[in-house]
Design a protein around this motif. Sequence first.
Motif, mmCIF file in Angstrom:
data_model
loop_
_atom_site.group_PDB
_atom_site.id
_atom_site.type_symbol
_atom_site.label_atom_id
_atom_site.label_comp_id
_atom_site.label_asym_id
_atom_site.label_seq_id
_atom_site.Cartn_x
_atom_site.Cartn_y
_atom_site.Cartn_z
ATOM 1 N N GLY A 97 0.835 -1.049 0.033
ATOM 2 C CA GLY A 97 0.067 0.253 0.012
ATOM 3 C C GLY A 97 0.807 1.255 0.000
ATOM 4 O O GLY A 97 2.217 1.151 0.031
ATOM 5 N N GLY A 98 0.352 2.319 -0.153
ATOM 6 C CA GLY A 98 0.793 3.976 0.107
ATOM 7 C C GLY A 98 1.289 3.817 1.275
ATOM 8 O O GLY A 98 2.447 4.471 1.716
ATOM 9 N N THR A 99 0.840 3.172 2.469
ATOM 10 C CA THR A 99 1.306 3.311 3.854
ATOM 11 C C THR A 99 2.519 2.835 3.918
ATOM 12 O O THR A 99 3.504 3.075 4.561
ATOM 13 N N LEU A 102 4.997 5.251 2.554
ATOM 14 C CA LEU A 102 5.616 6.064 3.280
ATOM 15 C C LEU A 102 6.436 5.790 4.470
ATOM 16 O O LEU A 102 7.327 6.516 4.730
ATOM 17 N N TRP A 124 -3.484 14.337 6.221
ATOM 18 C CA TRP A 124 -4.065 12.864 6.575
ATOM 19 C C TRP A 124 -3.447 12.413 8.036
ATOM 20 O O TRP A 124 -2.074 12.510 8.168
ATOM 21 N N HIS A 127 -0.229 10.436 8.413
ATOM 22 C CA HIS A 127 1.151 10.782 8.077
ATOM 23 C C HIS A 127 2.029 10.997 9.437
ATOM 24 O O HIS A 127 2.863 10.360 9.514
ATOM 25 N N ASN A 177 -5.537 15.258 0.996
ATOM 26 C CA ASN A 177 -6.628 14.814 1.891
ATOM 27 C C ASN A 177 -6.101 15.624 3.285
ATOM 28 O O ASN A 177 -5.081 15.343 3.623
ATOM 29 N N ASP A 205 2.938 12.412 -1.721
ATOM 30 C CA ASP A 205 2.035 11.267 -1.644
ATOM 31 C C ASP A 205 1.042 11.369 -2.853
ATOM 32 O O ASP A 205 0.362 12.476 -2.902
ATOM 33 N N ALA A 207 -1.736 9.291 -3.408
ATOM 34 C CA ALA A 207 -2.568 8.233 -3.291
ATOM 35 C C ALA A 207 -3.745 8.326 -4.212
ATOM 36 O O ALA A 207 -4.737 7.225 -3.962
ATOM 37 N N TYR A 208 -4.137 9.295 -4.974
ATOM 38 C CA TYR A 208 -5.361 9.502 -5.617
ATOM 39 C C TYR A 208 -5.296 9.947 -7.104
ATOM 40 O O TYR A 208 -6.080 10.615 -7.941
ATOM 41 N N SER A 237 -0.114 4.876 -4.114
ATOM 42 C CA SER A 237 -1.206 3.927 -3.770
ATOM 43 C C SER A 237 -2.167 3.398 -4.670
ATOM 44 O O SER A 237 -2.496 4.352 -5.564
ATOM 45 N N SER A 239 -4.994 1.785 -4.074
ATOM 46 C CA SER A 239 -5.951 1.341 -2.992
ATOM 47 C C SER A 239 -7.142 1.997 -3.718
ATOM 48 O O SER A 239 -8.300 1.234 -3.847
ATOM 49 N N LYS A 240 -7.334 3.103 -3.995
ATOM 50 C CA LYS A 240 -8.306 3.886 -4.794
ATOM 51 C C LYS A 240 -8.493 3.809 -5.970
ATOM 52 O O LYS A 240 -9.563 3.345 -6.386
ATOM 53 N N ARG A 248 -3.332 -4.348 -0.254
ATOM 54 C CA ARG A 248 -2.356 -3.759 0.113
ATOM 55 C C ARG A 248 -1.056 -3.443 -1.214
ATOM 56 O O ARG A 248 -0.188 -4.077 -1.140
#
Length: 392
Positions: A97-99, A102, A124, A127, A177, A205, A207-208, A237, A239-240, A248
Amino acid sequence: MWKEIEAAPADAILGLTEAFKKDTRFAKVNLGVGVYKDDEGNTPILDSVKAAEKRIIEIQNTKSYMPIAGEAAYGEEVQKMIFGSLCDRAETIHTPGGTGALRVAADLLAKFGSKTIWVSNPTWANHNNIFQAAGLTIKTYPYYDAKTKDLDADGFFAALEKIPADDCVLLHACCHNPSGVDLSTDQWKQVAQIAQKNGWFALVDFAYQGFGISLDADRIGVDELLKSGIDFFVASSFSKNFGLYRERTGALTAVAATPADAETAMSHMKATARVLYSNPPAHGGMIVTTILKDAELSKLWKSELDGMREHIAQARAALAEGLTARGVPMDCSFMTRQKGMFSFSGLTKDQVNFLKEEKAIYIVGSGRINVAGLTHGNLGFVCDAIAEAMKK
Ligand SMILES: Cc1ncc(COP(=O)(O)O)c(C=O)c1O
């Protein structure tokens, strides 16, 4: 071991979903967690993902370990997505994942950087948790102006000018975010110039990608940083934009001054990943690679991504219209200017509490609404409730 230990607080966002699940009221609405929902309130598996999974199941012949950095083909497809083409001074690893991306970046900044990271106010919530866990010092720069519901451009650029060399600045590539306020092309150019002049690093980041304007238009910030020649990381990421939340699936890309420097960065990304999680989970990465390497599946995925983005834009417009029609004491036009799934509604903590306690509508304490959680079925109810909360 645990007798004297205080329980950890529930996660601000995922904890809200736990409370939502326990709520037995019939007409409850979850506008908290950042998960895309269609008009029926479902988070569907994309058709392109289902098709890729079928192919993978047919040809997969091992569950042996993945390489620490993931498959090379995955890294190449990620680079084409974030840069528009391969970049010879960048290296990419596949992360959970993006997590995960990071966290790897944070560990590297703690090891080789100045140990200070600057995040937007607000950002977010996770973070802060991630950077703190890696031992970084977290500082904030102004970003969102609650009065104009837009960028605090003066405060933002003045703060960036003062950030010293070797510190790192976390930037949201698009769909900020929680505010939904993004930088324009000119503002990104200015950011890149300051970074280059002052010698700080950036951690972007991403993520989108594809949820803002389009897959390509959302790359503008990364493009400007690339042109400036600075060293930076991109945490992706999927995820979205691929709907792969629980698989993940993410990536960390290090952009360095030269291809040789990028190889050094790669060696340390791998060493860090080995310690944190050893090697990435395979399935989501295989889905992304299968889709992006196949023209037909790519076309299908892009149309599904466009559909998700358009659905969110419609939900934004419907919310702004619904609240305006109910005479709320606020100009709601900002809701359609903001990008991504989130709208910083301006709701106070008390109003958020009222919505949860009295109406079973769950919103993050900061007033961040996940607009994608609105459906034809709940829009009227949500608008009525928010209007009531705002008039209180
Ligand atoms: C800004 C931001 N960065 C990173 C992430 C992490 O994404 P992932 O679920 O892929 O770890 C999220 C998820 O909500 C996010 O909103």
